[in-house]
Design an enzyme around this catalytic site. Structure first.
Site, mmCIF file in Angstrom:
data_model
loop_
_atom_site.group_PDB
_atom_site.id
_atom_site.type_symbol
_atom_site.label_atom_id
_atom_site.label_comp_id
_atom_site.label_asym_id
_atom_site.label_seq_id
_atom_site.Cartn_x
_atom_site.Cartn_y
_atom_site.Cartn_z
ATOM 1 N N GLU A 38 0.840 -1.184 0.000
ATOM 2 C CA GLU A 38 0.000 0.000 0.000
ATOM 3 C C GLU A 38 0.886 1.249 0.000
ATOM 4 O OE1 GLU A 38 -2.936 0.332 -0.522
ATOM 5 O OE2 GLU A 38 -3.470 2.324 0.206
ATOM 6 N N TYR A 39 1.947 1.211 0.824
ATOM 7 C CA TYR A 39 2.895 2.323 0.895
ATOM 8 C C TYR A 39 3.540 2.537 -0.484
ATOM 9 C CZ TYR A 39 6.913 5.085 2.459
ATOM 10 O OH TYR A 39 7.853 6.064 2.621
ATOM 11 N N ASP A 40 3.986 1.434 -1.066
ATOM 12 C CA ASP A 40 4.646 1.526 -2.370
ATOM 13 C C ASP A 40 3.703 2.080 -3.433
ATOM 14 O OD1 ASP A 40 6.870 0.496 -1.229
ATOM 15 O OD2 ASP A 40 6.554 -1.562 -1.920
ATOM 16 N N SER A 85 32.739 15.028 22.767
ATOM 17 C CA SER A 85 32.896 13.588 22.997
ATOM 18 C C SER A 85 32.559 13.332 24.464
ATOM 19 C CB SER A 85 34.302 13.143 22.649
ATOM 20 O OG SER A 85 35.230 13.963 23.323
ATOM 21 N N LEU A 86 32.754 12.134 24.912
ATOM 22 C CA LEU A 86 32.349 11.804 26.284
ATOM 23 C C LEU A 86 33.469 11.129 27.042
ATOM 24 C CD1 LEU A 86 28.796 10.191 25.937
ATOM 25 C CD2 LEU A 86 29.371 12.292 27.128
ATOM 26 N N GLU A 116 20.704 6.549 29.074
ATOM 27 C CA GLU A 116 20.299 6.197 27.709
ATOM 28 C C GLU A 116 21.268 5.162 27.165
ATOM 29 O OE1 GLU A 116 20.255 9.739 25.258
ATOM 30 O OE2 GLU A 116 19.369 10.883 26.896
ATOM 31 N N LYS A 118 23.899 3.680 24.704
ATOM 32 C CA LYS A 118 24.874 4.324 23.834
ATOM 33 C C LYS A 118 24.927 3.527 22.528
ATOM 34 C CE LYS A 118 29.429 6.400 23.846
ATOM 35 N NZ LYS A 118 30.129 5.713 22.749
ATOM 36 N N ASP A 120 25.937 2.271 19.055
ATOM 37 C CA ASP A 120 27.234 2.202 18.395
ATOM 38 C C ASP A 120 27.054 2.404 16.895
ATOM 39 O OD1 ASP A 120 29.906 1.944 18.132
ATOM 40 O OD2 ASP A 120 29.971 -0.228 18.416
ATOM 41 N N GLU A 177 22.260 9.297 16.171
ATOM 42 C CA GLU A 177 23.154 8.252 15.693
ATOM 43 C C GLU A 177 22.503 7.508 14.526
ATOM 44 O OE1 GLU A 177 25.751 8.476 17.701
ATOM 45 O OE2 GLU A 177 26.915 6.648 17.427
ATOM 46 N N TYR A 229 19.082 11.818 19.983
ATOM 47 C CA TYR A 229 19.259 11.851 21.430
ATOM 48 C C TYR A 229 19.528 13.238 22.007
ATOM 49 C CZ TYR A 229 24.072 11.221 19.855
ATOM 50 O OH TYR A 229 25.255 11.344 19.202
ATOM 51 N N LYS A 317 31.143 2.355 29.831
ATOM 52 C CA LYS A 317 31.512 1.422 28.760
ATOM 53 C C LYS A 317 31.371 -0.022 29.228
ATOM 54 C CE LYS A 317 32.772 3.591 25.009
ATOM 55 N NZ LYS A 317 34.075 3.737 24.449
ATOM 56 N N CYS A 411 40.648 -41.635 15.092
ATOM 57 C CA CYS A 411 39.710 -41.110 16.089
ATOM 58 C C CYS A 411 40.365 -41.154 17.472
ATOM 59 C CB CYS A 411 38.440 -41.949 16.078
ATOM 60 S SG CYS A 411 37.328 -41.567 17.442
ATOM 61 N N CYS A 414 38.336 -44.068 19.549
ATOM 62 C CA CYS A 414 38.352 -45.496 19.203
ATOM 63 C C CYS A 414 39.535 -45.886 18.317
ATOM 64 C CB CYS A 414 37.038 -45.889 18.539
ATOM 65 S SG CYS A 414 36.868 -45.198 16.880
ATOM 66 N N CYS A 429 34.884 -39.655 12.226
ATOM 67 C CA CYS A 429 35.338 -40.986 12.609
ATOM 68 C C CYS A 429 34.513 -41.984 11.809
ATOM 69 C CB CYS A 429 35.110 -41.189 14.107
ATOM 70 S SG CYS A 429 35.213 -42.903 14.622
ATOM 71 N N CYS A 434 31.892 -46.483 17.291
ATOM 72 C CA CYS A 434 32.752 -45.652 18.140
ATOM 73 C C CYS A 434 32.027 -45.314 19.440
ATOM 74 C CB CYS A 434 33.120 -44.371 17.396
ATOM 75 S SG CYS A 434 34.019 -43.201 18.418
HETATM 76 S S1 IVH Z 1 25.131 12.298 24.096
HETATM 77 C C1 IVH Z 1 28.220 15.414 24.987
HETATM 78 N N1 IVH Z 1 23.667 10.140 23.885
HETATM 79 O O1 IVH Z 1 28.524 8.520 21.697
HETATM 80 C C2 IVH Z 1 27.388 14.246 24.860
HETATM 81 N N2 IVH Z 1 25.726 10.238 22.708
HETATM 82 O O2 IVH Z 1 31.320 9.948 22.790
HETATM 83 C C3 IVH Z 1 27.038 14.009 23.472
HETATM 84 N N3 IVH Z 1 26.203 8.253 21.346
HETATM 85 O O3 IVH Z 1 29.769 9.959 19.109
HETATM 86 C C4 IVH Z 1 26.551 12.701 23.191
HETATM 87 N N4 IVH Z 1 24.373 7.167 21.844
HETATM 88 O O4 IVH Z 1 27.272 9.876 18.839
HETATM 89 C C5 IVH Z 1 24.800 10.755 23.524
HETATM 90 N N5 IVH Z 1 22.273 8.293 23.749
HETATM 91 C C6 IVH Z 1 23.397 8.916 23.389
HETATM 92 C C7 IVH Z 1 24.326 8.324 22.516
HETATM 93 C C8 IVH Z 1 25.498 9.031 22.195
HETATM 94 C C9 IVH Z 1 25.502 7.136 21.154
HETATM 95 C C10 IVH Z 1 27.525 8.552 20.731
HETATM 96 C C11 IVH Z 1 27.640 9.912 20.147
HETATM 97 C C12 IVH Z 1 29.101 10.275 20.276
HETATM 98 C C13 IVH Z 1 29.585 9.351 21.337
HETATM 99 C C14 IVH Z 1 30.009 10.174 22.528
#
Ligand code: IVH
Length: 670
Positions: A38-40, A85-86, A116, A118, A120, A177, A229, A317, A411, A414, A429, A434
């Protein structure tokens, strides 16, 4: 028909809204209400109309997600605010240290936290101007990223405009992400293998590769997904808390991962972390930890940023699933089919809280390809409940005293000859008598899904064999009290229990007896399939290979294996004795009548059920004529869902397969 421009304008607008609405239901609410077809159909109608009336085309139309021209290179763009970064916490103590730090800085120990998952994947920043997606960029160095707008627009989970009726800030930069679902990743790698391309190492690399394509058409061909996020920058509105941000993101039409938690203690935050460490395998996307954030944005501001890491958040982590240890010895276990399975005896090592002492080495070629030697320091991987495996040797750590492994040509149990057929990975074997094969065959015969003889484990079977009280499974049914009493430590009670267990197991239906025989490639579902076509063992024994392989769901390899099994004198002897023991070798009358209510329907069971064990649910479905398979595919009719259903549920949603509760399942047969 009155097909004028007014009509077309109206219809195009309707279709665009409808399509975006269903995108939203599918990607954000996870609750599609129409079928793919239907969507298509709507999508095609829109494409056709936009072609007919080019003056009505628009860059915000869902049709514009695909079809942008390939680029020469990506433009560099500056982020509205730095993408940070974190800092990491690798264990509970480090997580608590984070809390202590922020408590001290804020002068309170009552700080609301949000946890939350994280994800990947690949971080991106999406800029919306007056509600319309105008730019999408990679993180780059945090200050300057690359403009990948055309590629990001191909991702259906990313809205092209903020939902109607929601606040429309002048400018907002949404962060999140992009990831590739694990099911999609596996499918993609299978296809790559078929095309002789090397596989992607993990879903993140595959997603990153897809986003870096200069041709958006290439990106569109990969089923990428997205979770938002945070808001990196906003003009025209303000938020008070992270929870508010997440709720607003969802309202705007972004998928927000629902597994976040809001609560104020660090204890609860840690509990969340360790819970997800154990449950990560149940998700259809990879996570590498948990992000713990301070909920109040005014607190976030007060805490600030040191170098690139905000002080108001930390990434907990997960411990790796890899460890290094010494491989002491390579040993071989002989399976019930006679296959020689090599495994490594390791110096015990902990991976995520579990002590690993052995790990599989798969087969001869694998050992050679990875050049794994006795005495090597090796990398071992343990993921979820699967058997730990040796990933490879750390060559730099070699001392010269390591010993190469020569695969046995006899074997190890045996001492009979071993053969490896050309094209096959495993060596077998050749001795049908055996003892190792005998023991493994017996263990399989009495196991849960087979004859389900309670209280009869490997050790007792070994002793019964050693005392020469049994030779094959049928002998179990002719054991008497005196014989069983010869087992060490078997008193009157245990003798009675064992005999009773054997007796009780003997009434299992034909399907289970067939599975218990341990024919190569005949698992529970193949056995069930066979008995729906051959109602007794004699007709199966007399069937040709072609007849067997004509059954839908049974391929030539299985058919050959079944046919070969029944060609052997050994199997004839065994079946004769088992018949004498009174086992079921035909489909019971009555059950044929019952069979029907679920006939022709294929089920997959996912998650923990309340009133059935997994095996019971399978049994229930099969006894009513239904088929049970382990993975969701387009052939699945229903997914029976229990608690924590995991990735199968997402797969079912993607394929629009109805999901039912166990209650509904019971009702279906009433
Ligand atoms: S908050 C300053 N929330 O993790 C905080 N980051 O090193 C900004 N990531 O590359 C990030 N899930 O893309 C936040 N629920 C989440 C996340 C998230 C994945 C990634 C983010 C960044 C890395 C942080």
């Amino acid at each position: 028909m009155g097909r004028d421009i007014d009509w077309a304008t109206q219809r195009i607008s309707e279709l665009r809204q409808e399509i975006e609405h269903h995108n939203y239901r599918y990607n954000v609410l996870d609750d599609p209400v129409i079928a793919d077809e239907e969507y298509d159909r709507m999508f095609r109608e829109l494409v056709a109309l936009e072609q007919e009336y080019p003056e009505l085309s628009s860059s915000e139309s869902p049709t514009q997600r695909i079809g942008a021209q390939p680029q020469e290179e990506f433009q560099k763009v500056e982020h509205h605010a730095p993408m940070l970064s974190l800092g990491n916490a690798f264990n509970e103590a480090e997580l608590r240290a984070f809390y202590k730090r922020i408590s001290k800085l804020l002068g309170t120990d009552k700080i609301d936290l949000v946890t939350e998952l994280k994800i990947d994947g690949v971080a991106v920043a999406l800029t919306f101007q007056d509600g319309v997606l105008v730019r999408g960029a990679t993180r780059g160095n945090g200050l300057i990223g690359e403009d990948i707008t055309a590629n990001l627009k191909t991702i259906r989970a990313i809205p092209l405009r903020l939902r109607k009726g929601t606040p429309r800030p002048e400018t907002v930069e949404v962060r999140g992400e992009v990831y590739l679902p694990i099911t999609a990743f596996n499918r993609m790698n299978e296809e790559r293998a078929k095309a002789n391309q090397s596989p992607f190492a993990n879903p993140r690399n595959a997603a990153a590769g897809a986003l870096r394509q200069l041709d958006p058409g290439m990106t569109a061909s990969r089923p990428l997904a997205f979770f938002a996020y945070s808001v990196g920058y906003i003009k025209g509105t303000s938020f008070k808390t992270q929870i508010q941000v997440l709720k607003q993101l969802r309202e705007w039409g972004f998928p927000v991962n629902s597994h976040y938690r809001h609560g104020h203690s660090i204890d609860r935050a840690f509990k969340f972390c360790s819970e997800w460490e154990g449950k990560r395998e149940s998700l259809d996307f990879q996570i590498d930890g948990v992000v713990v954030k301070v909920n109040r944005l005014d607190y976030q501001d007060r805490l600030g940023v040191v170098s690139r890491d905000p002080r108001w958040a930390v990434s907990y982590k997960f411990p790796g699933q890899l460890a290094t240890t010494r491989l002491l010895e390579i040993k071989i276990n002989v399976g019930r089919s006679g296959a020689l399975n090599p495994y490594a005896v390791l110096e015990p090592v902990q991976i995520a809280g579990v002590t690993i002492k052995t790990a599989t080495l798969h087969n001869e070629d694998d050992i050679r390809r990875k050049d794994i030697r006795e005495g090597d320091v090796v990398v071992v991987k343990r993921a979820g409940d699967v058997i730990p495996q040796v990933v490879g040797a750390v060559r730099e750590k070699r001392t010269g005293r390591e010993r190469e492994f020569t695969y046995p040509d006899r074997c190890p149990v045996c001492q009979q000859r071993v053969v490896r057929k050309p094209g096959e990975a495993m060596a077998y074997c050749t001795n049908p008598k055996c003892p190792a094969q005998g023991l493994e065959a017996l263990k399989h015969f009495v196991s849960r899904g087979a004859m389900d003889i309670r209280g009869l484990g490997g050790q007792t079977l070994e002793k019964l064999l050693a005392l020469e009280l049994i030779e094959d499974p049928s002998d179990l049914y002719f054991l008497n009290r005196e014989e069983v009493a010869q087992l060490p430590n078997f008193k009157e009670k245990s003798v009675a229990n064992l005999l009773e267990g054997i007796e009780q197991g003997s009434s299992q239906p034909f399907r289970r007896v067939l599975f218990a025989l341990g024919i190569r490639h005949v698992g529970e579902s193949i056995a069930a399939l066979l008995v729906t076509h051959f109602s007794d063992v004699d007709s199966l024994m007399n069937a040709s290979e072609e007849e067997i392989s004509s059954i839908d769901g049974i391929g030539p390899e299985i058919a050959r294996s079944v046919h070969d099994y029944f060609e052997t004198k050994k199997s004839h002897r065994l079946i004769k004795k088992l018949k004498k023991a009174g086992l079921q070798f035909r489909v019971a009358r009555g059950s044929v009548k019952d069979e029907g209510s679920l006939k022709g329907k294929t089920f997959v069971v996912s998650g923990t059920l309340l009133t059935f064990s997994r095996a019971q649910a399978t049994e229930f479905i099969r006894s009513h004529g239904g088929k049970v398979t382990s993975s969701v595919s387009s052939k699945t009719d229903f997914l029976v869902v229990g608690d924590s259903p995991g990735s199968k549920r997402q797969q079912a949603r993607r394929l629009r397969i109805p999901q039912i509760s166990e209650e509904k399942l019971r009702k279906m047969v009433e």
